[in-house]
Design an enzyme around this catalytic site. Structure first.
Site, short mmCIF file in Angstrom:
data_model
loop_
_atom_site.label_atom_id
_atom_site.label_comp_id
_atom_site.label_asym_id
_atom_site.label_seq_id
_atom_site.Cartn_x
_atom_site.Cartn_y
_atom_site.Cartn_z
N ARG A 238 -4.14 -0.15 6.58
CA ARG A 238 -5.31 0.30 5.84
C ARG A 238 -6.19 -0.92 5.58
O ARG A 238 -5.69 -2.02 5.37
CB ARG A 238 -4.92 0.98 4.51
CG ARG A 238 -4.27 2.35 4.66
CD ARG A 238 -5.28 3.37 5.17
NE ARG A 238 -4.71 4.73 5.28
CZ ARG A 238 -4.18 5.21 6.38
NH1 ARG A 238 -4.08 4.46 7.46
NH2 ARG A 238 -3.73 6.45 6.41
N GLU A 267 -14.95 1.04 5.15
CA GLU A 267 -14.81 1.81 6.38
C GLU A 267 -15.59 3.11 6.25
O GLU A 267 -15.40 3.83 5.27
CB GLU A 267 -13.33 2.10 6.63
CG GLU A 267 -13.04 2.74 7.98
CD GLU A 267 -11.55 2.90 8.24
OE1 GLU A 267 -11.14 4.05 8.51
OE2 GLU A 267 -10.80 1.90 8.16
N HIS A 286 -10.81 3.05 13.76
CA HIS A 286 -9.67 3.80 13.22
C HIS A 286 -9.15 4.76 14.30
O HIS A 286 -8.92 5.94 14.06
CB HIS A 286 -10.06 4.57 11.96
CG HIS A 286 -8.91 4.78 11.02
ND1 HIS A 286 -9.02 4.66 9.65
CD2 HIS A 286 -7.61 5.09 11.24
CE1 HIS A 286 -7.85 4.89 9.08
NE2 HIS A 286 -6.98 5.16 10.04
#
Length: 323
Positions: A238, A267, A286
């Site tokens: 993460r 993000e 991602h």
């Protein structure tokens, strides 16, 4: 809808990675033909059908939907992470929650290996020279004999270690309970001298851990100063596990050799963010979690749990994270 009309498994409408959610519902249906599996394809259908559904699966669900789910006993999350769910509400209601742990092992393992080899053989240099039509030899590295530290030894971390095994590397695993051991040459905890020592001798640092109070900001200014200057960071965990400002400073100061980032903080990464401008930074959106086998692997877990639940509502479920 009466309880008698409620499906055994209700699939919510949100898909992932651009793959039609119909494929997910169909994959579950194939595995448990003896049970009814229904897809709620619109917001109105979700609100109506969730009221009497005891077993629901989907990527996410909000507080309002949970409030309407009077019969809900199991929520099968279609992601490995569950931090985006209203877990406190589920716990108060006594709803069992499962996740998709294990689904991502092969694809993320391959993504990590690809990122490591990208920097080992310096393909980014070759790509830059190719764009310029420039035939000029450059020096590369060799993975064999390197030290790779994998932070997090869950299903993804284990998959990474399995794929590293043929490459002749030394491996260090980092986990909360190092006394449990793991598939690495060494296993250490998150804190103390052992962790700092690992940073100092690591060539490739792979982050494959969940975001917790312990791991948030794990790689801060002090960590980057401690790291081997020839090290490459690979983050498929993460974004907030890494202090972004500290990472930018480390790259500008040549405290590390480079970074492969599938996740960032913030993000999505803003268009004007400096991380876009570094030639020794590889950014993927991602995307490590994408695999054409996602729904098939997920359906294996969810269908088996739906079968167990239908046979015994108190049965232990695979990948159960609550209660």
């Amino acid at each position: 809808m009466s309880d008698a009309d409620a499906p055994d498994v209700l699939v919510l409408r949100t898909g992932t990675h651009g793959m039609p959610v119909e494929e997910y519902a169909a994959a579950i249906r194939e595995r448990i033909p003896e049970l009814t599996v229904e897809l709620a394809r619109t917001p109105a259908a979700e609100r109506e059908k969730i009221a009497n559904a005891p077993f629901v699966t989907g990527m996410t669900v909000d507080e309002d939907m949970v409030a309407a789910a009077d019969a809900l006993e199991v929520f099968a999350c279609a992601y490995a992470g569950t931090g985006h769910l209203p877990l406190e509400t589920f716990e108060e209601r006594g709803v069992a929650v499962t996740n998709a742990s294990g689904v991502h092992g092969p694809n993320i393992g391959e993504h990590v290996l690809g990122a490591i080899l990208h920097f080992t053989r310096r393909f980014h240099v070759a790509e830059r020279q190719q764009r310029r039509r420039e035939w000029r030899h450059y020096q590369a590295h060799e993975l064999q004999g390197s030290t790779v530290t994998v932070v997090g030894l869950g299903a993804i971390g284990q998959s990474v270690c399995e794929r590293l095994d043929p490459f002749g590397v030394e491996t260090i695993g980092v986990r909360y309970t190092p006394e449990k051991g793991g598939p690495t040459d060494e296993v250490i905890g998150f804190e103390g001298e052992a962790f700092d020592d690992a940073l100092a001798r690591t060539d490739y640092l792979v982050l494959a851990c969940p975001l917790t109070e312990t791991t948030r900001g794990l790689l801060d200014h002090e960590a980057f100063v401690t790291m081997n200057p020839d090290a490459v960071l690979v983050n498929i965990a993460r974004g907030p596990v890494v202090d972004t400002d500290a990472l930018v400073a480390a790259l500008r100061s040549n405290w590390i050799r480079g970074a492969s980032l599938d996740v960032t903080d913030p993000e999505p990464l803003p268009e004007d963010h400096p991380l876009w401008t570094f030639e020794n930074v590889q950014i993927t959106p991602h995307n490590a979690g994408h695999t054409p086998e996602y729904y098939e692997r997920l359906a294996d877990i969810v269908a088996e749990n739906a079968r167990r639940f239908a046979d015994d509502p108190d049965a232990e479920l695979e990948n159960q994270v609550l209660p």
